[in-house]
Design a protein around this motif. Structure first.
Motif, PDB file in Angstrom:
ATOM      1  N   LEU A 202       3.936   9.067 -12.596  1.00  7.10           N
ATOM      2  CA  LEU A 202       2.738   9.337 -11.978  1.00  7.10           C
ATOM      3  C   LEU A 202       2.083   7.915 -11.611  1.00  7.10           C
ATOM      4  N   LEU A 205       3.381   6.458  -8.297  1.00  8.52           N
ATOM      5  CA  LEU A 205       2.705   7.406  -7.331  1.00  8.52           C
ATOM      6  C   LEU A 205       1.350   7.066  -6.990  1.00  8.52           C
ATOM      7  N   VAL A 206       0.625   6.902  -8.021  1.00  9.55           N
ATOM      8  CA  VAL A 206      -0.823   6.522  -7.572  1.00  9.55           C
ATOM      9  C   VAL A 206      -1.017   5.135  -6.930  1.00  9.55           C
ATOM     10  N   THR A 209       0.351   5.577  -3.185  1.00 12.49           N
ATOM     11  CA  THR A 209      -0.777   6.393  -2.632  1.00 12.49           C
ATOM     12  C   THR A 209      -2.018   5.537  -2.139  1.00 12.49           C
ATOM     13  N   THR A 266       1.002  13.405  -5.840  1.00 12.54           N
ATOM     14  CA  THR A 266       0.335  12.969  -6.981  1.00 12.54           C
ATOM     15  C   THR A 266      -0.273  13.936  -7.768  1.00 12.54           C
ATOM     16  N   ALA A 296      -7.429  12.830 -11.385  1.00 13.11           N
ATOM     17  CA  ALA A 296      -6.409  12.967 -10.559  1.00 13.11           C
ATOM     18  C   ALA A 296      -7.081  14.045  -9.516  1.00 13.11           C
TER      19      ALA A 296
END
Length: 341
Positions: A202, A205-206, A209, A266, A296
């Protein structure tokens, strides 16, 4: 880390907050079109603000030779110039302040023996990275002072990436120091190992992004395709990668779609992983993990709002800071999970 004092962690956390504020100021300079108002980089004397009418007239005369004035702001008054100058000035001075708040306490803490010898090289590396970040900032601004009055979106994203790296590195070091003052677990149980791996994915991914968000900002891609969940009337728009793989970094439509898709992925990974974590940990989920999932969802909501309302300054700034908060929470949750007995 064991020989480091708690006040070292507090100092690093203060620096982390200052870096986060710096990112917010950088976003505001971009959103208000203030970033090209200072056409020179003077690391030492540049800290002195204009103090007289002649100082202002001199700065304004230099700005009127820039591509931004000639092609976009021709006819701008001195009062209007002052309006865009101050935000960029504060942004640059704040960067210098971070350097001083980092360097001076570092010298004192190291000299007084509060910093362990193993930590000193890492802190010197952080300071060097901060200096490189200042140079990258000017390299970015310079790209908008040549012909096209817009900074390179690639340089902007690298500038953002360096800020994220500095912030994350300092925050992790502070957490390490604080964790050294409590008993550590011998190893993670299988459930915590699985949740830890999920948090690692995660967090990655953050970061990705967020970096694509930098490309979106640099290309001003948020000003078009202002609908969600459809984009250009489709779930998957046509003409993606029309000119090849480099469209992933250069084409407005492809970059925006990639950012949107990564954000959606995400949120999905965050929610699914949270439910899975509750099952593995028998609902004993740390509050740090709960905070990650809540943030999120909030961050995705801010992003959708920024898109639909065509990038209002306050909402776009909140979305950018939301990304910083989400990254910070991910790091906290990951560290928290690994350091719990």
């Amino acid at each position: 880390m064991g020989s480091a004092h708690r006040d070292v962690a507090v100092w690093l956390l203060v620096c982390c907050v200052m870096v986060a504020v710096m990112v917010a100021l950088g976003g505001l300079t971009r959103l208000t079109h203030s970033g090209l108002s200072m056409v020179e980089w003077e690391p030492i004397v540049g800290i002195i603000p204009p103090l007289s009418d002649s100082d202002w007239l001199g700065l304004f005369a230099k700005y009127r030779l820039s591509p931004e004035y000639i092609k976009i702001n021709a006819g701008m008054s001195l009062a209007e110039f002052k309006g865009i100058f101050w935000l960029e000035y504060i942004h640059r001075v704040w960067g210098r302040a971070i350097g001083l708040v980092f360097l001076l306490p570092f010298l004192w803490l190291a000299g007084s023996g509060r910093i362990g010898k193993g930590l000193i090289p890492r802190l010197i590396g952080l300071f060097a990275l901060g200096a490189a970040q200042g140079g990258m900032g000017w390299f970015m601004v310079k790209s908008g002072l040549v012909d096209n009055p817009a900074v390179s979106h690639v340089r902007l994203t690298v500038h953002l990436a360096l800020a994220l790296l500095i912030h994350a590195w300092m925050f992790w070091m502070a957490l390490d120091i604080l964790a050294d003052h409590r008993e550590q677990p011998a190893r993670l149980e299988l459930g915590r190992q699985a949740v830890s791996r999920w948090l690692g994915v995660l967090t990655a991914l953050v970061v990705v992004t967020l970096l694509f968000g930098g490309l979106v900002a640099g290309l001003k891609a948020g000003l078009i395709y202002n609908t969600w969940p459809l984009m250009d009337g489709r779930l998957i728009p046509t003409d993606l990668f029309a000119d090849g793989i480099l469209d992933l970094f250069e084409d407005i439509k492809t970059v925006q779609f990639t950012h949107r898709s990564l954000a959606e992925l995400t949120v999905a990974v965050a929610i699914i992983g949270w439910f899975r974590g509750r099952a593995l940990l028998r609902q004993a989920v740390p509050c740090s993990v709960n905070a990650v999932v809540a943030m999120a969802v909030l961050q995705a909501t801010l992003g959708i709002g920024t898109l639909i309302f065509v990038v209002p300054v306050w909402l776009a700034s909140a979305h950018q800071m939301g990304a910083m908060v989400l990254l910070t929470l991910c790091l906290w949750a990951l560290h928290d999970l690994r350091s719990r007995a």
